[in-house]
Design a protein around this motif. Structure first.
Motif, PDB file in Angstrom:
ATOM      1  N   VAL A 177     -15.669  -8.338 -25.234  1.00  0.00           N
ATOM      2  CA  VAL A 177     -15.002  -7.180 -24.282  1.00  0.00           C
ATOM      3  C   VAL A 177     -13.765  -8.063 -23.458  1.00  0.00           C
ATOM      4  N   ASN A 178     -14.071  -9.078 -22.734  1.00  0.00           N
ATOM      5  CA  ASN A 178     -13.416  -9.905 -22.089  1.00  0.00           C
ATOM      6  C   ASN A 178     -12.114 -10.492 -22.899  1.00  0.00           C
ATOM      7  N   SER A 222      -5.146  -7.798 -25.619  1.00  0.00           N
ATOM      8  CA  SER A 222      -4.259  -6.909 -25.318  1.00  0.00           C
ATOM      9  C   SER A 222      -3.374  -7.034 -24.140  1.00  0.00           C
ATOM     10  N   TYR A 223      -3.763  -7.891 -23.168  1.00  0.00           N
ATOM     11  CA  TYR A 223      -2.885  -8.189 -21.945  1.00  0.00           C
ATOM     12  C   TYR A 223      -1.672  -9.056 -22.519  1.00  0.00           C
ATOM     13  N   ASP A 280      -7.239  -9.873 -12.362  1.00  0.00           N
ATOM     14  CA  ASP A 280      -8.112  -9.760 -13.407  1.00  0.00           C
ATOM     15  C   ASP A 280      -8.267 -10.449 -14.692  1.00  0.00           C
ATOM     16  N   ILE A 281      -6.916 -10.538 -14.986  1.00  0.00           N
ATOM     17  CA  ILE A 281      -6.754 -11.418 -16.257  1.00  0.00           C
ATOM     18  C   ILE A 281      -6.864 -12.883 -15.880  1.00  0.00           C
ATOM     19  N   LYS A 338     -11.034  -9.332 -25.750  1.00  0.00           N
ATOM     20  CA  LYS A 338     -10.231  -8.209 -26.250  1.00  0.00           C
ATOM     21  C   LYS A 338      -9.349  -7.726 -24.970  1.00  0.00           C
ATOM     22  N   LYS A 339      -9.654  -7.803 -24.002  1.00  0.00           N
ATOM     23  CA  LYS A 339      -8.722  -7.606 -22.600  1.00  0.00           C
ATOM     24  C   LYS A 339      -7.634  -8.522 -22.571  1.00  0.00           C
TER      25      LYS A 339
END
Length: 153
Positions: free
Chosen positions: A41-42, A48-49, A127-128, A44-45
């Motif tokens: 999940v992290n 995406s970013y 967050d990133i 993929k975040k």
């Protein structure tokens, strides 16, 4: 979580930092650092970013790349090979590829391209940065041409 089978069979994009700069890595079916493997999940975040960022930099192709790829594939770097690496480098990330593809236990990667204007961790939203900082190397990314992923903590 990425299972060991997924790691052995997929070319997974992942990222790390030295605390100042950011690198993109194509796994080439290699073993991922624990911090990446433990949270799909992290990861993929992050993908995406970084894919969503605008171009901010010109790129410099590693001058030794053609010779290295000729040894591995029998031919040098072409546009198709360079596409994903250039994409991330244009966003300010240093880009690495697995040297011995499909050798799960081998931790060697080589530099593909370098940004003229690198993105810095201070440019990232909190967050990133919180996710990225979990996958770190003590070496200065700007000085790495041959990456040993086992040094990433």
């Amino acid at each position: 979580m990425y299972t060991e089978i997924e790691q052995q069979t997929l070319d997974i994009d992942w990222f790390f930092t030295d605390g100042n700069y950011i690198s993109f890595v194509a796994s080439g079916a290699g073993k991922l650092p624990e911090t990446v493997a433990n949270s799909e999940v992290n990861n993929k975040k992050l993908v995406s970013y970084f894919k969503g960022l605008p171009n901010i930099s010109d790129t410099i192709i590693n001058p030794l790349l053609d010779g290295l790829l000729t040894k591995i594939f029998g031919s040098g770097a072409d546009e198709r090979y360079l596409r994903d690496f250039m994409y991330f480098t244009q966003r300010g990330l240093y880009s690495f590829d697995k040297t011995n593809l499909n050798d799960f236990t081998d931790t060697q990667y080589h530099l593909v391209s370098t940004p003229v204007k690198p993105l810095k961790v201070t440019d990232l939203p909190p967050d990133i940065l919180d996710i990225l900082i979990q996958t770190k190397i003590e070496d200065n990314i700007k000085l790495i041409s041959d990456l040993d992923a086992s040094k990433i903590i």
